[in-house]
Design an enzyme around this catalytic site. Structure first.
Site, short mmCIF file in Angstrom:
data_model
loop_
_atom_site.label_atom_id
_atom_site.label_comp_id
_atom_site.label_asym_id
_atom_site.label_seq_id
_atom_site.Cartn_x
_atom_site.Cartn_y
_atom_site.Cartn_z
N LYS A 52 0.71 -1.27 -0.02
CA LYS A 52 0.02 -0.04 0.04
C LYS A 52 0.83 1.33 0.13
CE LYS A 52 -3.96 -2.48 2.21
NZ LYS A 52 -4.59 -2.90 3.27
N GLN A 96 -4.94 -1.53 9.64
CA GLN A 96 -4.84 -2.86 8.96
C GLN A 96 -5.39 -3.92 9.74
OE1 GLN A 96 -3.76 -3.33 5.76
NE2 GLN A 96 -3.92 -5.64 5.98
N ASP A 119 -11.35 2.67 3.89
CA ASP A 119 -11.78 1.39 3.82
C ASP A 119 -13.31 1.04 3.52
OD1 ASP A 119 -9.52 -0.60 3.79
OD2 ASP A 119 -9.17 -0.22 6.16
#
Ligand code: GUN
Length: 282
Positions: A52, A96, A119
């Site tokens: 990422k 995460q 997200d």
């Protein structure tokens, strides 16, 4: 023999568009910024986070990593999220998953400012997706829709079967297929007649988390097979939820693992971060 959908190439095109968007924002003095929070030492999470960050750098986004030890307390993590919510240079926050045992992931997600929730995991954004009035789409399901779009695969009116009901993939995937006028069935570990249901799918999305779970006998000849899985096989080799070698022979389209859905997830994250930066600078 199925056509292999090249997620790497399609993701590269999206990332190029994102990079152009970033260049245009730079003219206004805006650099989209993503904060990536990783807690503990999960090796898979480390790989994802590194990918990422690399993708951010390539597209001209700012990325900041916050790597915290596994012993981090809930309060420390919540304080970091609050700090990032206030930080002007940061437009997107990603914590995460999975978090180490003992940390309440739901509470952490709820603490993220929904405008920075790239997200799309916050209940407010999940609700928006349900209604169809959203700013951010969850990266993996959005990536799957983009793959289908890139290949001109019609969703409207098609029988779509999603195997898996996770909050990250299965449930939002089903919702996005529904928004695109698919007739959607969600299967899970308690589903009876899984094989029969899968056999009716024009579009089959596997998000089970079990290596080579979807076998040839579960797939209708000519079906489009999308593999969201990321597993290791008996030899430690990366593989998806679909038994690729046999299913490839009867499907019309199939995504490989690696190189299918995975690269799309990151491309969509970059896209969401740019959207967040734009929304925070209106
Ligand atoms: N872990 C696996 N996939 C994801 C994702 O898309 N976002 C976050 N935050 N964690 C993940």
């Amino acid at each position: 023999m199925a056509k292999r959908i090249d997620g790497k190439a399609i993701a590269a095109e999206i990332r190029e568009k994102v990079a152009l968007d970033v260049q245009n924002l730079a003219k206004k003095g805006i650099t989209p910024g993503l904060a990536v929070v990783i807690v503990g030492n999960d090796p898979a999470s480390r790989t994802y986070v590194n990918n990422k960050k690399k993708a951010c750098a390539q597209a001209g986004l700012l990325s900041e990593e916050y790597a915290l030890p596994a012993q981090t307390t809930q309060q420390e993590l919540m304080e970091l999220v609050q700090k990032l919510n206030k930080k002007k240079e940061i437009h997107g926050i990603l914590v995460q998953s999975p978090l180490p045992n003992g940390l309440d992931e739901e509470a952490v997600v709820e603490a993220i400012d929904p405008e920075k929730d790239v997200d799309a995991f916050h209940p407010s954004n999940v609700g928006r997706i349900m209604i169809g009035n959203y700013h951010f789409l969850p990266c993996t399901p959005a990536g799957v829709i983009e793959l289908l779009r890139a290949e001109n695969i019609e969703i409207s009116g098609k029988n779509c079967v999603v195997i898996g009901r996770s909050n990250i993939v299965g449930k939002p995937m089903a919702m996005l297929l529904l928004h695109n006028n698919g007739t959607v069935t969600i299967c899970h570990s308690k589903t009876k007649d899984l094989k029969e249901i899968c056999n009716k799918a024009d579009i089959l999305v596997a998000a089970v988390g079990k290596a080579k779970f979807v076998t040839e006998d579960m797939v209708k000849p000519g079906a489009v097979v999308i593999d969201v899985g990321m597993n290791r096989d008996e030899n430690g080799k990366l593989c998806g939820d679909v038994d690729f070698d046999s299913v490839e022979k009867i499907a019309s389209y199939i995504t490989p693992v690696p190189g299918g859905v995975g690269p799309m997830t990151i491309a969509m994250l970059l896209k969401n971060t740019v959207t967040a930066a734009k929304r925070q600078n209106i």
